[in-house]
Design an enzyme around this catalytic site. Structure first.
Site, PDB file in Angstrom:
ATOM      1  N   ARG A   1     -23.612 -26.907  50.241  1.00  0.00           N
ATOM      2  CA  ARG A   1     -24.646 -27.356  49.290  1.00  0.00           C
ATOM      3  C   ARG A   1     -24.021 -27.823  47.988  1.00  0.00           C
ATOM      4  O   ARG A   1     -24.479 -28.778  47.365  1.00  0.00           O
ATOM      5  CB  ARG A   1     -25.638 -26.213  49.018  1.00  0.00           C
TER       6      ARG A   1
ATOM      7  N   ASP B   1     -24.200 -17.719  54.542  1.00  0.00           N
ATOM      8  CA  ASP B   1     -24.463 -18.104  53.154  1.00  0.00           C
ATOM      9  C   ASP B   1     -23.213 -18.670  52.497  1.00  0.00           C
ATOM     10  O   ASP B   1     -23.279 -19.664  51.787  1.00  0.00           O
ATOM     11  CB  ASP B   1     -24.994 -16.913  52.349  1.00  0.00           C
TER      12      ASP B   1
ATOM     13  N   HIS C   1     -30.235  -7.382  40.798  1.00  0.00           N
ATOM     14  CA  HIS C   1     -29.456  -8.612  40.838  1.00  0.00           C
ATOM     15  C   HIS C   1     -29.812  -9.486  39.661  1.00  0.00           C
ATOM     16  O   HIS C   1     -30.974  -9.656  39.319  1.00  0.00           O
ATOM     17  CB  HIS C   1     -29.711  -9.390  42.133  1.00  0.00           C
TER      18      HIS C   1
ATOM     19  N   LYS D   1     -27.927 -11.757  50.572  1.00  0.00           N
ATOM     20  CA  LYS D   1     -26.791 -10.925  50.150  1.00  0.00           C
ATOM     21  C   LYS D   1     -27.240  -9.525  49.767  1.00  0.00           C
ATOM     22  O   LYS D   1     -26.592  -8.534  50.079  1.00  0.00           O
ATOM     23  CB  LYS D   1     -26.047 -11.606  48.998  1.00  0.00           C
TER      24      LYS D   1
ATOM     25  N   SER E   1     -30.509 -17.480  49.785  1.00  0.00           N
ATOM     26  CA  SER E   1     -29.083 -17.184  49.571  1.00  0.00           C
ATOM     27  C   SER E   1     -28.933 -15.851  48.822  1.00  0.00           C
ATOM     28  O   SER E   1     -28.192 -14.958  49.242  1.00  0.00           O
ATOM     29  CB  SER E   1     -28.459 -18.336  48.765  1.00  0.00           C
TER      30      SER E   1
HETATM   31  N1  URA Z   1     -26.607 -18.073  43.528  1.00  0.00           N
HETATM   32  C1  URA Z   1     -26.526 -17.791  44.849  1.00  0.00           C
HETATM   33  O1  URA Z   1     -26.044 -16.729  45.226  1.00  0.00           O
HETATM   34  N2  URA Z   1     -26.989 -18.693  45.727  1.00  0.00           N
HETATM   35  C2  URA Z   1     -27.515 -19.863  45.359  1.00  0.00           C
HETATM   36  O2  URA Z   1     -27.908 -20.618  46.203  1.00  0.00           O
HETATM   37  C3  URA Z   1     -27.580 -20.158  43.984  1.00  0.00           C
HETATM   38  C4  URA Z   1     -27.116 -19.235  43.098  1.00  0.00           C
END
Ligand code: URA
Ligand code: CA
Length: 433
Positions: A168, A161, A82, A187, A183
Site C-alpha cells: 500500500r 498486514d 493503541h 495486530k 491493519s
Molecule cells: N498504521 C497501521 O498500522 N496500519 C495502517 O494501515 C496505517 C497506519
C-alpha cells in the site's frame, strides 16, 4: 475462485464474502497471488470501500495469517491500548504501571521505533538493565504476579498486514479507512487483547489530519472490535502539537515518572487519565468512568502508581533506583536553549518537525539498524497559546554532538508566533464507544 474476478467484483462496487476475503489474504500471504493483483484490488477497495461485515472479515483473515498470542492463562480482562502515532507520546509509559496499579492486567507486546516516532521498548531500555527479552512463560507469569509486563515482538504476527502495508505504501493505497482500520485492529487482536482502547490522533502531527477522518477511522475500528468480540472504545485526541514536553527516550521516562507522581505536563496527565479510565472500565475494575478516574487519581496521589512502576522495572531487570533518582538515567553532554527572536503568542508547533529534530540528534532511528542515543532529545518550554518575549527559550536541546545548527533551524521553523492571542487547542475531541 480467481483473483481477477474478485478484483472486478470490488471494482464494480460489490460486496465480498468472508470466503473471498480469506482467499485473498491467504493467497497473498502464501505468495500465490502476486503483488500486481493485490495492488489493483487495494485500489478498488480505496475507491469502493467496504461495509462493516467485510471490514471485520478482512481483519479476521489478517489475524489468522500468522501466529496469534494466547493470553488465556492471564487472569482478568486483558486490555490493550493503541495510539495511532504521534510525536513524544509518553502515554504507554505512564498507562502501563498506572492501570496495572488498580488491577487491570497489562500484557504489552511492543516494538522498537522507526523514524521519528519512538517505540516504547526503546524508551524502557534507557533504564539500565531493563530487558524485554523474556520467554512467553515468564511474560505470563509476570503479568499474573504484577499485572504488567512488556515483551518484544518475536512471533510471526499478521504477516499479511506486513506485506499488504508495504505494498500500500508504494501504490498510494494507504489512506483507505477499511484498510487502515483492519491493519491496526488485526495486530491488536493477534497480540491477544480481550478489549482495546484506541487513541486516535488528529491534527497536523497525526496520520489523520482532519477531525472528520479521525472520527471515521475511530468508528470503523470500534465496529471491527465489536464484531470480532473485543469490546473497543476510542478517544480522539489532539496532535496539533507534541503531547507533554519531552521527546526522546530517557527524557520521556523522566516525564513518565513526573506524571505518575501527579507532577507531569497537564495535557499528558489528562489524556492518560481519560485513556486509563476507559481501560479500567473495560477491564472491569470500575463500573463507571467517574469511578475509574477516581481510582486512578487516588493511585497517583497515594504513590501507589509510582511504586508500581518501580516493581515493573525491577521485575524486568531494570534499575529501580531511577524512580527516586531520575538523574541516574542517561544524560547528554550538552544542553542548549533554542531562543525566540520574536515576541507574541505561540500559534503553531509542527510536531513532525520536532520529531525529526529529535531523530537528527540520535533519539530515533533513521534506518532499521541505526543506534539510538538514549540521552538526547528535546524538552519543550512553550506550547500553543503561551506568550513569549524575545530571548525566551522555546525548546531545550539535549545533545551529544556538535551538529546543533541544523537542529536549531528545524526547531525554529516548527514554531509559528503571532501577535494575536491564541487559544490552546482542545485536547480531547470526542469519545466513541
Ligand atoms: N498504521 C497501521 O498500522 N496500519 C495502517 O494501515 C496505517 C497506519
Ligand atoms: Ca512527551
Amino acid at each position: 475462485m480467481r483473483m481477477v474476478d474478485l478484483i472486478e467484483k470490488k471494482r464494480n462496487g460489490k460486496t465480498h464474502t468472508k470466503e473471498e476475503l480469506d482467499f485473498i489474504i491467504q493467497g497473498y500471504t502464501n505468495d500465490e497471488i502476486p503483488d500486481y493483483q493485490l495492488s489493483a484490488w487495494a485500489m478498488a477497495v480505496f475507491f469502493q470501500g467496504m461495509d462493516e461485515k467485510e471490514r471485520a472479515a478482512l481483519t479476521d483473515a489478517m489475524v489468522h495469517s500468522g501466529d496469534t498470542i494466547d493470553l488465556s492463562e492471564i487472569n482478568g480482562v486483558k486490555v490493550d491500548k493503541h495510539s495511532t502515532g504521534g510525536v513524544g507520546d509518553t502515554t504507554t509509559l505512564v498507562l502501563a504501571p498506572l492501570v496495572a496499579s488498580v488491577g487491570v492486567p497489562v500484557a504489552k507486546m511492543s516494538g522498537r521505533g522507526l523514524g521519528h516516532t519512538g517505540g516504547t521498548i526503546d524508551k524502557l531500555e534507557s533504564i539500565q538493565g531493563f530487558s524485554v527479552e523474556i520467554t512467553n512463560e515468564k511474560f505470563i507469569q509476570l503479568v499474573n504476579q504484577n499485572k504488567v509486563a512488556v515483551i518484544g515482538q518475536t512471533q510471526n504476527l499478521t504477516p499479511a498486514d506486513k506485506k499488504l502495508y508495504g505494498l500500500r505504501d508504494v501504490t498510494a493505497t494507504v489512506d483507505s479507512i477499511p484498510l487502515i482500520a483492519s491493519s491496526i485492529m488485526s495486530k491488536k487482536i493477534a497480540s491477544g487483547a480481550d478489549a482495546i482502547v484506541l487513541d486516535v490522533k488528529t491534527g497536523a502531527g497525526a496520520f489523520m489530519k482532519e477531525l472528520s477522518g479521525a472520527k471515521e477511522l475511530a468508528e470503523a475500528m470500534v465496529r471491527i472490535g465489536r464484531n470480532l468480540g473485543r469490546n473497543t472504545s476510542a478517544i480522539i485526541s489532539d496532535m496539533s502539537q507534541p503531547l507533554g514536553f519531552a521527546i526522546g527516550n530517557a527524557l520521556e521516562v523522566k516525564e513518565a515518572i513526573m506524571t505518575l507522581k501527579g507532577q507531569g505536563p497537564k495535557d499528558l496527565q489528562e489524556l492518560c487519565i481519560e485513556l486509563g479510565s476507559h481501560m479500567v472500565v473495560l477491564g472491569r475494575q470500575a463500573n463507571t468512568l467517574e469511578e475509574a478516574r477516581e481510582l486512578l487519581m487516588e493511585s497517583i496521589h497515594s504513590g501507589k502508581a509510582l511504586e508500581h512502576f518501580k516493581t515493573f522495572i525491577k521485575a524486568q531487570n531494570g534499575d529501580p533506583s531511577i524512580i527516586d533518582n531520575p538523574e541516574k538515567l542517561p544524560e547528554s553532554k550538552y544542553k542548549l536553549d533554542v531562543k525566540t527572536d520574536k515576541e507574541g503568542y505561540i500559534a503553531d508547533i509542527v510536531a513532525d518537525q520536532l520529531g525529526i529534530a529529535a531523530m537528527m540528534l540520535g533519539a530515533g532511528r533513521a534506518t532499521k539498524t541505526s543506534e539510538i542515543d538514549m540521552a538526547v532529545g528535546l524538552e519543550l518550554r512553550k506550547k500553543i497559546g503561551d506568550f513569549v518575549k524575545k530571548g525566551d527559550s522555546l525548546v531545550t536541546v539535549h545533545s551529544n554532538n556538535n551538529l546543533v545548527d541544523e537542529v536549531t533551524e528545524k526547531i525554529k521553523s516548527a514554531y509559528t508566533i503571532t501577535e494575536e492571542k491564541v487559544t490552546p487547542p482542545t485536547l480531547i475531541y470526542e469519545i466513541i464507544n
